[in-house]
Design a protein around this motif. Structure first.
Motif, PDB file in Angstrom:
ATOM      1  N   ARG A  87       3.543  -3.914  -8.920  1.00 40.62           N
ATOM      2  CA  ARG A  87       1.930  -4.282  -8.695  1.00 40.62           C
ATOM      3  C   ARG A  87       1.353  -6.112  -9.466  1.00 40.62           C
ATOM      4  NH1 ARG A  87       2.870  -2.155 -14.559  1.00 40.62           N
ATOM      5  NH2 ARG A  87       2.704  -0.216 -13.508  1.00 40.62           N
ATOM      6  N   LEU A  88       0.586  -6.434  -8.950  1.00 40.35           N
ATOM      7  CA  LEU A  88      -0.081  -7.294  -8.573  1.00 40.35           C
ATOM      8  C   LEU A  88      -1.771  -7.877  -9.514  1.00 40.35           C
ATOM      9  CD1 LEU A  88       0.012  -7.657  -4.383  1.00 40.35           C
ATOM     10  CD2 LEU A  88       2.005  -8.484  -6.277  1.00 40.35           C
ATOM     11  N   LEU A  89      -1.801  -7.322 -10.164  1.00 44.19           N
ATOM     12  CA  LEU A  89      -2.860  -8.166 -11.056  1.00 44.19           C
ATOM     13  C   LEU A  89      -3.170  -7.233 -12.644  1.00 44.19           C
ATOM     14  CD1 LEU A  89      -5.291  -9.457 -11.449  1.00 44.19           C
ATOM     15  CD2 LEU A  89      -6.894  -7.304 -10.519  1.00 44.19           C
ATOM     16  N   ALA A  90      -2.673  -7.455 -13.047  1.00 46.17           N
ATOM     17  CA  ALA A  90      -2.947  -6.916 -14.772  1.00 46.17           C
ATOM     18  C   ALA A  90      -4.250  -7.140 -15.681  1.00 46.17           C
ATOM     19  CB  ALA A  90      -1.938  -7.013 -15.314  1.00 46.17           C
ATOM     20  N   ILE A  91      -5.088  -6.734 -16.132  1.00 42.46           N
ATOM     21  CA  ILE A  91      -6.323  -7.986 -16.790  1.00 42.46           C
ATOM     22  C   ILE A  91      -6.257  -5.915 -17.676  1.00 42.46           C
ATOM     23  CG2 ILE A  91      -8.388  -7.626 -16.833  1.00 42.46           C
ATOM     24  CD1 ILE A  91      -8.391  -8.128 -14.034  1.00 42.46           C
ATOM     25  N   ALA A  92      -5.917  -6.760 -19.197  1.00 38.44           N
ATOM     26  CA  ALA A  92      -6.643  -6.270 -20.314  1.00 38.44           C
ATOM     27  C   ALA A  92      -7.577  -6.648 -20.722  1.00 38.44           C
ATOM     28  CB  ALA A  92      -5.134  -6.448 -21.302  1.00 38.44           C
ATOM     29  N   ARG A  93      -8.677  -5.091 -21.932  1.00 42.03           N
ATOM     30  CA  ARG A  93     -10.018  -5.824 -22.049  1.00 42.03           C
ATOM     31  C   ARG A  93      -9.937  -5.262 -23.776  1.00 42.03           C
ATOM     32  NH1 ARG A  93     -15.294  -2.855 -20.080  1.00 42.03           N
ATOM     33  NH2 ARG A  93     -16.351  -3.273 -21.830  1.00 42.03           N
ATOM     34  N   GLY A  94     -10.212  -5.406 -24.511  1.00 42.63           N
ATOM     35  CA  GLY A  94      -9.870  -4.784 -26.260  1.00 42.63           C
ATOM     36  C   GLY A  94     -10.485  -5.892 -27.152  1.00 42.63           C
ATOM     37  N   GLU A  95     -10.429  -5.498 -28.198  1.00 39.91           N
ATOM     38  CA  GLU A  95     -10.460  -6.697 -29.346  1.00 39.91           C
ATOM     39  C   GLU A  95      -8.849  -7.855 -29.280  1.00 39.91           C
ATOM     40  OE1 GLU A  95     -11.344  -5.201 -32.797  1.00 39.91           O
ATOM     41  OE2 GLU A  95     -13.216  -3.786 -31.904  1.00 39.91           O
ATOM     42  N   ARG A  96      -7.817  -7.054 -28.928  1.00 40.81           N
ATOM     43  CA  ARG A  96      -7.060  -8.245 -29.231  1.00 40.81           C
ATOM     44  C   ARG A  96      -5.794  -7.726 -27.338  1.00 40.81           C
ATOM     45  NH1 ARG A  96      -1.426  -9.034 -31.291  1.00 40.81           N
ATOM     46  NH2 ARG A  96      -1.335 -11.632 -32.201  1.00 40.81           N
ATOM     47  N   PRO A  97      -6.642  -8.175 -26.961  1.00 42.81           N
ATOM     48  CA  PRO A  97      -5.768  -8.300 -24.954  1.00 42.81           C
ATOM     49  C   PRO A  97      -5.008  -9.317 -24.859  1.00 42.81           C
ATOM     50  CG  PRO A  97      -8.165  -9.540 -24.816  1.00 42.81           C
ATOM     51  CD  PRO A  97      -8.262  -8.829 -26.156  1.00 42.81           C
ATOM     52  N   ILE A  98      -3.268  -7.933 -24.756  1.00 46.78           N
ATOM     53  CA  ILE A  98      -1.858  -8.498 -24.392  1.00 46.78           C
ATOM     54  C   ILE A  98      -1.640  -8.581 -22.785  1.00 46.78           C
ATOM     55  CG2 ILE A  98       0.465  -9.133 -25.071  1.00 46.78           C
ATOM     56  CD1 ILE A  98      -0.744  -7.743 -28.188  1.00 46.78           C
ATOM     57  N   VAL A  99      -1.486  -9.678 -22.672  1.00 50.16           N
ATOM     58  CA  VAL A  99      -1.008  -9.542 -20.924  1.00 50.16           C
ATOM     59  C   VAL A  99      -0.303 -10.590 -20.326  1.00 50.16           C
ATOM     60  CG1 VAL A  99      -1.883  -9.636 -18.007  1.00 50.16           C
ATOM     61  CG2 VAL A  99      -3.651  -9.359 -20.127  1.00 50.16           C
ATOM     62  N   TYR A 100       0.719 -10.405 -19.469  1.00 54.00           N
ATOM     63  CA  TYR A 100       1.862 -10.851 -19.486  1.00 54.00           C
ATOM     64  C   TYR A 100       1.655 -10.432 -17.840  1.00 54.00           C
ATOM     65  CZ  TYR A 100       5.760  -7.314 -20.393  1.00 54.00           C
ATOM     66  OH  TYR A 100       5.553  -5.904 -19.932  1.00 54.00           O
ATOM     67  N   GLY A 101       2.994 -11.353 -16.874  1.00 58.94           N
ATOM     68  CA  GLY A 101       3.323 -10.487 -15.138  1.00 58.94           C
ATOM     69  C   GLY A 101       4.313 -11.782 -14.860  1.00 58.94           C
ATOM     70  N   ILE A 102       4.586 -11.704 -13.806  1.00 57.86           N
ATOM     71  CA  ILE A 102       5.733 -12.232 -12.744  1.00 57.86           C
ATOM     72  C   ILE A 102       5.167 -12.922 -12.502  1.00 57.86           C
ATOM     73  CG2 ILE A 102       7.223  -9.905 -13.384  1.00 57.86           C
ATOM     74  CD1 ILE A 102       6.630  -9.684 -10.472  1.00 57.86           C
ATOM     75  N   GLU A 103       5.630 -13.912 -12.205  1.00 58.41           N
ATOM     76  CA  GLU A 103       5.360 -15.027 -10.831  1.00 58.41           C
ATOM     77  C   GLU A 103       4.737 -14.890  -9.342  1.00 58.41           C
ATOM     78  OE1 GLU A 103       5.191 -19.036 -10.299  1.00 58.41           O
ATOM     79  OE2 GLU A 103       6.880 -18.686 -11.860  1.00 58.41           O
TER      80      GLU A 103
END
Length: 154
Positions: A87-103
């Motif tokens: 998975r190369l793209l991650a987007i979170a949408r909301g009242e407290r979006p939380i996102v993390y990823g790899i280099e």
């Protein structure tokens, strides 16, 4: 909406995506992201950050259309998303979006309040202070804030 394309052409090193200009006879259905034309001019090849940015712009411009996607190397969900395992793209949408990823992967946050989009931010993990494996949320001022001891919902 680029993630719709990724149902057929995954976000990987085999597919290429371009910003295009449609011409000639153009057909676009209401409520659908698909556009058909008799002429197509390639303007610019999109890199991963461009793809993330254009995806988020579409989401902001069309907030009521279907936007959740988990196909072709993309994870776009409400509340929490992450990159990794192909998975190369991650987007979170909301009242407290939380996102993390790899280099080297693209990440994005869209902050909502009472159904209205109030802030958005996109970046690449390992650049601009976005650390690999660290969970972040976004403020109304588009500042990233590390999230401590949170479990993600997705």
């Amino acid at each position: 909406y680029l993630p719709d394309c990724m149902m057929w052409y995954g976000l990987n090193d085999k597919s290429r995506f371009f910003l295009c200009e449609s011409g000639g006879s153009i057909d676009e259905e209401d409520g659908c992201s698909m556009v058909v034309s008799t002429e197509l001019t390639l303007i610019k090849e999109l890199d991963l950050l461009d793809i993330a940015g254009h995806t988020m712009m579409y989401m902001v411009e069309h907030p009521q259309r279907k936007w959740i996607s988990m196909v072709g190397g993309v994870m776009i969900t409400s509340d929490a998303a992450h990159t990794g395992a192909g998975r190369l793209l991650a987007i979170a949408r909301g009242e407290r979006p939380i996102v993390y990823g790899i280099e080297g992967t693209a990440v994005g946050w869209i902050l909502e309040s009472e159904g209205n989009i109030i802030a958005a931010k996109v970046g690449v993990v390992g650049q601009s202070g976005i650390k690999p494996g660290v969970k972040y949320t976004i403020t109304a001022n588009r500042e990233l804030v590390e999230v401590q001891d949170e479990t993600e919902s997705n």
